[in-house]
Design a protein around this motif. Structure first.
Motif, short mmCIF file in Angstrom:
data_model
loop_
_atom_site.label_atom_id
_atom_site.label_comp_id
_atom_site.label_asym_id
_atom_site.label_seq_id
_atom_site.Cartn_x
_atom_site.Cartn_y
_atom_site.Cartn_z
N GLN A 295 44.40 -36.20 7.77
CA GLN A 295 44.21 -34.79 7.44
C GLN A 295 43.46 -34.62 6.12
O GLN A 295 43.98 -34.96 5.06
CB GLN A 295 45.56 -34.08 7.37
CG GLN A 295 46.33 -34.18 8.67
CD GLN A 295 47.78 -33.81 8.53
OE1 GLN A 295 48.37 -33.85 7.46
NE2 GLN A 295 48.39 -33.46 9.66
N ILE A 296 42.28 -34.08 6.21
CA ILE A 296 41.48 -33.78 5.02
C ILE A 296 41.90 -32.39 4.54
O ILE A 296 42.01 -31.46 5.33
CB ILE A 296 39.98 -33.81 5.36
CG1 ILE A 296 39.59 -35.22 5.81
CG2 ILE A 296 39.15 -33.36 4.17
CD1 ILE A 296 38.21 -35.31 6.40
N GLY A 297 42.16 -32.27 3.25
CA GLY A 297 42.52 -30.97 2.68
C GLY A 297 44.02 -30.71 2.63
O GLY A 297 44.45 -29.73 2.06
N ASN A 298 44.82 -31.56 3.25
CA ASN A 298 46.28 -31.42 3.19
C ASN A 298 46.78 -32.38 2.11
O ASN A 298 46.71 -33.58 2.26
CB ASN A 298 46.91 -31.76 4.54
CG ASN A 298 48.42 -31.60 4.55
OD1 ASN A 298 49.07 -31.48 3.51
ND2 ASN A 298 48.99 -31.61 5.75
N ILE B 158 42.60 -38.32 2.11
CA ILE B 158 42.93 -38.08 3.52
C ILE B 158 44.42 -38.37 3.66
O ILE B 158 44.87 -39.48 3.39
CB ILE B 158 42.12 -38.99 4.46
CG1 ILE B 158 40.62 -38.75 4.27
CG2 ILE B 158 42.55 -38.76 5.91
CD1 ILE B 158 39.75 -39.71 5.06
N ARG B 159 45.18 -37.36 4.07
CA ARG B 159 46.62 -37.50 4.21
C ARG B 159 46.94 -38.23 5.51
O ARG B 159 46.45 -37.89 6.58
CB ARG B 159 47.30 -36.13 4.22
CG ARG B 159 48.81 -36.19 4.35
CD ARG B 159 49.41 -34.78 4.44
NE ARG B 159 50.84 -34.85 4.60
CZ ARG B 159 51.46 -35.00 5.77
NH1 ARG B 159 50.78 -35.10 6.89
NH2 ARG B 159 52.78 -35.04 5.83
N GLY B 160 47.79 -39.23 5.37
CA GLY B 160 48.24 -39.97 6.54
C GLY B 160 49.76 -39.93 6.62
O GLY B 160 50.45 -40.02 5.62
N GLY C 260 38.64 -41.03 1.37
CA GLY C 260 37.59 -40.69 2.31
C GLY C 260 36.31 -40.47 1.53
O GLY C 260 36.33 -40.21 0.33
N ARG C 261 35.20 -40.60 2.22
CA ARG C 261 33.91 -40.43 1.57
C ARG C 261 32.91 -40.11 2.66
O ARG C 261 33.03 -40.58 3.79
CB ARG C 261 33.54 -41.73 0.86
CG ARG C 261 32.57 -41.57 -0.25
CD ARG C 261 32.50 -42.85 -1.08
NE ARG C 261 31.71 -42.60 -2.24
CZ ARG C 261 30.40 -42.51 -2.21
NH1 ARG C 261 29.74 -42.69 -1.09
NH2 ARG C 261 29.74 -42.24 -3.32
#
Length: 191
Positions: free
Chosen positions: A95-98, A54-56, A137-138
């Motif tokens: 952001q999931i996927g980034n 997860i992008r932060g 993330g999970r």
């Protein structure tokens, strides 16, 4: 972790923290307990195929007048304002996927705009820097208790390496599947 470390110290437990690339590195060292806090490294170390990045993105600003944490829920994300001793953290993204490690100016604008909506005086804050990172993330919490031998760890590692190689080959062939390699992870062990 600070609470747990304190309790273990008071109980006289010998603790060691170090970077590991595999739990097999310590399987034969006689540890009674290993607390594995490897974050995204669990994808490779355990392996855990359900873990994803997860992008932060956050910003640090100078705003000494801010002295309270604030969490504000917006329709698409939660924003936060967290004062520290010398700066205030404004965040952030989830952001999931980034997989970009670059600072996004669009994300930075959303972060500061939301922070100013919550605390208007932040429009006078001095920008110190931006930061981008990844957290694990999970789909559900993973909390395991298990006895693992060095042979079991090696077999799992080899299976994960084969899966990673297959995904990389698929990506190179243009099938759209990609993979990434996280940095070595940290674990704390107790004797």
């Amino acid at each position: 972790m600070r609470w747990l470390n304190h309790k273990l110290d008071r109980a006289g437990v010998h603790q060691v923290q170090r970077k590991l690339t595999s739990l097999a590195n310590i399987a034969d060292e006689g540890w009674d307990l290993v607390i594995n806090c490897c974050g995204l490294g669990c994808r490779r170390m355990l392996p855990d195929g359900q873990c994803y990045p997860i992008r932060g993105q956050i910003m640090r600003v100078k705003a000494p007048w801010v002295n309270q944490c604030v969490f504000a829920h917006f329709p698409d994300e939660t924003s936060y304002i967290i004062p520290n001793r010398d700066f205030v953290v404004l965040g952030g993204t989830g952001q999931i996927g980034n997989h970009s490690t670059e600072v996004s100016l669009a994300d930075a604008e959303r972060i500061v705009d939301r922070a100013i909506q919550v605390l208007p005086s932040l429009k006078h804050a001095e920008l110190l820097d931006h930061w981008v990172g990844f957290r694990p993330g999970r789909s559900s919490l993973r909390l395991d208790t298990e006895v693992i031998t060095a042979a079991m760890l090696q077999a799992a590692l080899e299976a994960n390496q084969a899966a990673t190689a297959a995904a990389a080959a698929a990506a190179a062939a243009g099938t759209g599947h990609t993979t990434s390699t996280p940095p070595p992870s940290a674990a704390t062990a107790a004797k």
